[in-house]
Scaffold this motif. Structure first.
Motif, mmCIF file in Angstrom:
data_model
loop_
_atom_site.group_PDB
_atom_site.id
_atom_site.type_symbol
_atom_site.label_atom_id
_atom_site.label_comp_id
_atom_site.label_asym_id
_atom_site.label_seq_id
_atom_site.Cartn_x
_atom_site.Cartn_y
_atom_site.Cartn_z
ATOM 1 N N ASP A 26 -29.219 -1.922 -5.305
ATOM 2 C CA ASP A 26 -30.316 -1.091 -4.825
ATOM 3 C C ASP A 26 -30.144 0.394 -5.148
ATOM 4 O O ASP A 26 -31.075 1.178 -4.962
ATOM 5 N N TYR A 27 -28.964 0.793 -5.611
ATOM 6 C CA TYR A 27 -28.741 2.183 -6.034
ATOM 7 C C TYR A 27 -29.308 2.384 -7.434
ATOM 8 O O TYR A 27 -29.394 1.441 -8.227
ATOM 9 N N SER A 28 -29.671 3.608 -7.760
ATOM 10 C CA SER A 28 -30.070 3.944 -9.126
ATOM 11 C C SER A 28 -29.910 5.443 -9.338
ATOM 12 O O SER A 28 -29.806 6.214 -8.383
ATOM 13 N N PHE A 29 -29.862 5.831 -10.592
ATOM 14 C CA PHE A 29 -29.826 7.253 -10.948
ATOM 15 C C PHE A 29 -30.469 7.414 -12.318
ATOM 16 O O PHE A 29 -30.618 6.448 -13.059
ATOM 17 N N THR A 30 -30.859 8.632 -12.642
ATOM 18 C CA THR A 30 -31.430 8.920 -13.947
ATOM 19 C C THR A 30 -30.307 9.393 -14.861
ATOM 20 O O THR A 30 -29.607 10.360 -14.555
ATOM 21 N N HIS A 31 -30.127 8.685 -15.978
ATOM 22 C CA HIS A 31 -29.063 9.029 -16.922
ATOM 23 C C HIS A 31 -29.336 10.416 -17.492
ATOM 24 O O HIS A 31 -30.449 10.694 -17.949
ATOM 25 N N PRO A 32 -28.336 11.313 -17.465
ATOM 26 C CA PRO A 32 -28.570 12.694 -17.897
ATOM 27 C C PRO A 32 -28.847 12.857 -19.387
ATOM 28 O O PRO A 32 -29.454 13.842 -19.787
ATOM 29 N N VAL A 33 -28.442 11.897 -20.213
ATOM 30 C CA VAL A 33 -28.647 12.021 -21.660
ATOM 31 C C VAL A 33 -29.964 11.393 -22.090
ATOM 32 O O VAL A 33 -30.820 12.064 -22.674
ATOM 33 N N ASN A 34 -30.157 10.102 -21.801
ATOM 34 C CA ASN A 34 -31.369 9.436 -22.285
ATOM 35 C C ASN A 34 -32.515 9.445 -21.279
ATOM 36 O O ASN A 34 -33.590 8.922 -21.554
ATOM 37 N N LYS A 35 -32.288 10.005 -20.089
ATOM 38 C CA LYS A 35 -33.304 10.173 -19.043
ATOM 39 C C LYS A 35 -33.875 8.854 -18.522
ATOM 40 O O LYS A 35 -34.923 8.839 -17.906
ATOM 41 N N GLN A 36 -33.184 7.739 -18.774
ATOM 42 C CA GLN A 36 -33.642 6.450 -18.277
ATOM 43 C C GLN A 36 -33.014 6.155 -16.925
ATOM 44 O O GLN A 36 -31.902 6.588 -16.638
ATOM 45 N N GLU A 37 -33.740 5.388 -16.119
ATOM 46 C CA GLU A 37 -33.218 4.983 -14.823
ATOM 47 C C GLU A 37 -32.173 3.881 -15.022
ATOM 48 O O GLU A 37 -32.401 2.919 -15.754
ATOM 49 N N VAL A 38 -31.019 4.068 -14.386
ATOM 50 C CA VAL A 38 -29.948 3.076 -14.408
ATOM 51 C C VAL A 38 -29.857 2.511 -13.005
ATOM 52 O O VAL A 38 -29.628 3.238 -12.045
ATOM 53 N N LYS A 39 -30.038 1.203 -12.888
ATOM 54 C CA LYS A 39 -30.014 0.555 -11.577
ATOM 55 C C LYS A 39 -28.656 -0.080 -11.330
ATOM 56 O O LYS A 39 -27.967 -0.478 -12.251
ATOM 57 N N GLY A 40 -28.299 -0.153 -10.052
ATOM 58 C CA GLY A 40 -27.088 -0.853 -9.658
ATOM 59 C C GLY A 40 -25.810 -0.061 -9.824
ATOM 60 O O GLY A 40 -24.740 -0.633 -9.956
ATOM 61 N N LYS A 41 -25.893 1.269 -9.814
ATOM 62 C CA LYS A 41 -24.696 2.087 -10.019
ATOM 63 C C LYS A 41 -24.727 3.282 -9.084
ATOM 64 O O LYS A 41 -25.753 3.923 -8.919
ATOM 65 N N VAL A 42 -23.553 3.580 -8.490
ATOM 66 C CA VAL A 42 -23.429 4.754 -7.641
ATOM 67 C C VAL A 42 -22.112 5.472 -7.973
ATOM 68 O O VAL A 42 -21.066 4.845 -8.070
ATOM 69 N N PHE A 43 -22.208 6.772 -8.206
ATOM 70 C CA PHE A 43 -21.035 7.616 -8.463
ATOM 71 C C PHE A 43 -20.596 8.258 -7.151
ATOM 72 O O PHE A 43 -21.442 8.635 -6.340
ATOM 73 N N ILE A 44 -19.290 8.437 -6.956
ATOM 74 C CA ILE A 44 -18.821 9.008 -5.691
ATOM 75 C C ILE A 44 -18.023 10.297 -5.823
ATOM 76 O O ILE A 44 -17.573 10.832 -4.825
#
Length: 152
Positions: A26-44
């Protein structure tokens, strides 16, 4: 989307919660290089105020693959697989992975992976500067007499 919860913080620590491993998808973020949404990943790193590592938790749906290969400039990565099965490719080598598999890749290693199972592939990625660990484990530790608060 779930949010990282701050549990406690002091001069020498930060404690957070990211939820159960089942909630990683349920986590997601926008990749800083290709600007695509990446689902299922969380950085801490930011949430814990870490200064020597970046740690991420990731889940990959059944029968899917990462959508890209990548390498790094100066950081090695260690992948720790907690659930599922798949295949990992580094450069021109491809090998199976499963729960309990740990893979370390040098910065220049070109890497990607895929989930070959019917369940989520869940793993942790630990990123740190290659060659930066000078002391570790008991070589870097000291025993200290201290009162245990949980005994009160």
């Amino acid at each position: 989307m779930p949010e990282i919860k701050h549990v406690a913080e002091g001069a020498n620590y930060t404690a957070i919660e990211i939820g159960s491993l089942d909630e990683l998808k349920d986590y997601s973020f926008t990749h800083p290089v290709n600007k695509q949404e990446v689902k299922g990943k969380v950085f801490i790193k930011e949430a814990t105020h870490a200064t020597g590592t970046e740690i991420s938790f990731q889940s990959l749906s059944a029968h899917t693959e990462l959508s890209y290969f990548h390498s790094h400039k100066q950081n090695e990565e260690s992948y720790v697989f907690l659930r599922g099965k798949g295949e990992f490719q580094v450069d021109d080598s491809c090998f199976p992975l499963k729960e309990g598999t740990i893979v370390r890749i040098s910065p220049s290693g070109v890497r990607s992976l895929r989930n070959t199972s019917d369940e989520e592939l869940v793993y942790i990625v630990i990123q740190s500067r290659e060659g930066s660990l000078e002391q570790y484990s008991s070589g870097d530790g000291s025993r200290v007499v201290h009162e245990a608060l949980w005994n009160k």
